[in-house]
Design an enzyme around this catalytic site. Structure first.
Site, mmCIF file in Angstrom:
data_model
loop_
_atom_site.group_PDB
_atom_site.id
_atom_site.type_symbol
_atom_site.label_atom_id
_atom_site.label_comp_id
_atom_site.label_asym_id
_atom_site.label_seq_id
_atom_site.Cartn_x
_atom_site.Cartn_y
_atom_site.Cartn_z
ATOM 1 C CB SER A 62 -0.968 -0.098 1.194
ATOM 2 O OG SER A 62 -2.080 0.844 0.820
ATOM 3 C CG ASP A 67 5.849 4.089 -12.241
ATOM 4 O OD1 ASP A 67 6.385 3.122 -12.597
ATOM 5 O OD2 ASP A 67 4.517 4.048 -12.008
ATOM 6 C CE LYS A 81 -5.183 -2.190 1.632
ATOM 7 N NZ LYS A 81 -5.041 -0.682 1.225
#
Length: 447
Positions: free
Chosen positions: A321, A332, A346
């Site tokens: 999470s 990214d 999650k």
């Protein structure tokens, strides 16, 4: 898909308390309440039952949430008679189980208090870390936390606690002792201790709010390269400020790069992960959340990064999470290299509500997506450099904390290798320009 049975006991505890990637704990909210199915039930266990129902009705995000059936559930819940709060709690849990979402969870008052301590990163006590000695017979101080009653009283690492409020500690477990040391702010606790070269002594301490350290860091020399190693246990409300102090301190010590260890980190507060991402990223998107109405909110870096030094992030199947929010943003945007194994997966956010009887409810209220836009729920994030551990290596990391973040730790060792490559690339001097002849100089002179 990873099963919950694979989770460590610590991760199970967080999931059970609905504390993974939550928003801040809120007080009882005033919602657009639907009138009760029966007459007023003031001072009845039904009050909490209806509070839970209302919050779920207004906030819950679920792909197959049947609102008509949820109305039927309300009618059934309020038509029952509850002999006690515990009966009401059982009925609430059964109703929530039918939603099919493991993260929408009811917490009794004790569980909710524990969750609040985790998310705030504070507890009321004396501020010590404890362990049993190697013989398992003496309760020993590992650390007195900064700005705590224990630190101010001069309690030191290695001191042994013999009695707590005149209760012998010889047969106590660490958890039992810790429970006795915690208590209401302003209350007192008396310890009988012993210290080498001092002998037996006694102190009475006044309990106070103590900030719980969730970030542990050190400067490590690796064959001429200085590595700032950081292990973040969870994303509490103090995690970002602890990270800020650690980055500044390590940079003062001349680090060449950082290793951020998120292995086993089950998450915590969404905003803490965003704040920490901004310390590492100058620009770029961090995360987008989407609620059940399709409303979205996007968080981005705000040109407040603290360092541009190389960064490697360690992740594993228990990084969940809020850990995945941070790891996904750094990966990214090309800010960090991820080393380890696939993360938990999650992709939902919970809001946490306190209820009128001091119990609480964590309810899934949005989904989140990393900058790539990929849905990581039940899938996780793949590392850039995958390093799997055999059973013996896993056992060693679990059983011996000194292995973590050392050359005996395969993930850390691989991270150091990545940093060394980056460091070598930065250290290569630029290629000097080719000599220019007199004739070339003359030809370059403008007329």
């Amino acid at each position: 898909m990873k099963e919950n049975t694979q989770l460590s006991s610590r991760l199970q505890h967080w999931f059970a308390n609905g504390a993974i990637a939550t928003l801040a704990v809120t007080s009882v909210v005033t919602l657009a309440f639907i009138p009760p199915a029966k007459a007023s039930f003031e001072n009845s266990p039904k009050v909490v039952v209806d509070e839970v129902w209302q919050i779920v009705n207004n906030e819950f995000v679920g792909s197959d949430f049947d609102r008509e059936q949820w109305q039927v559930t309300r009618q059934e819940l309020l038509e029952r008679d509850y002999a006690s709060q515990d009966e009401a709690y059982l009925a609430i849990r059964e109703a929530l189980r039918d939603l099919g979402d493991p993260y929408t969870r009811f917490l009794n008052p004790k569980e909710f208090e524990e969750l609040t301590t985790q998310t705030t990163g504070e507890l009321s006590g004396i501020g010590v870390r404890l362990q049993m000695d190697d013989a398992g017979s003496a309760l020993t101080i590992v650390e007195s936390l900064n700005n705590s009653p224990a630190k101010e009283a001069g309690i030191q690492e290695g001191d042994r606690i013999l009695r707590i409020n005149n209760q012998p500690t010889a047969l106590m477990k660490v958890e039992q002792a810790a429970e006795l040391l915690r208590g209401e702010e302003g209350s007192s606790v008396t310890l009988q201790l012993t210290r080498p070269n001092k002998g037996l002594f006694e102190v009475t301490l006044t309990r106070a709010p103590v900030e719980v350290p969730v970030l542990h860091y050190s400067l490590q020399e690796e064959n001429g390269m200085k590595v700032g190693y950081m292990y973040l246990e969870e994303f509490s409300s103090h995690a970002a400020e602890q990270m800020q102090r650690a980055i500044a301190k390590l940079q003062e010590q001349g680090v060449n790069g950082f290793v951020l260890d998120l292995r086993g980190n089950p998450g915590g507060l969404l905003f803490a992960s965003v704040d920490i991402a901004r310390m590492w990223m100058e620009t770029g998107k961090i995360v987008k959340t989407i609620d059940r109405m399709g409303g979205d909110r996007e968080y981005s870096a705000d040109r407040t990064s603290l360092t541009e030094l190389p960064l490697v992030v360690l992740v594993d199947g228990y990084s969940a999470s809020a850990s995945e929010i941070l790891a996904g943003a750094l990966k990214d945007n090309g800010r960090a290299t991820l080393v380890g194994t696939q993360t938990y997966g999650k992709g939902t956010v919970q809001s946490v509500h306190s209820l009128s009887d001091s119990s609480g409810l964590a309810v899934t209220m949005s989904r989140y997506y990393p900058p790539s836009g990929i849905n990581i729920n039940k899938h996780g994030i793949a590392p850039d450099v995958e390093v799997s551990l055999n059973r013996e290596q896993q056992r060693l990391l679990r059983s011996n904390p000194t292995v973590r973040g050392s050359q005996r730790d395969p993930h850390y060792s691989s991270a150091v290798g990545v940093l060394r490559e980056r460091f070598a690339q930065q250290s290569v001097p630029a290629t000097p320009p080719a000599p220019i002849s007199i004739r070339q100089l003359i030809e370059q002179v403008p007329e």
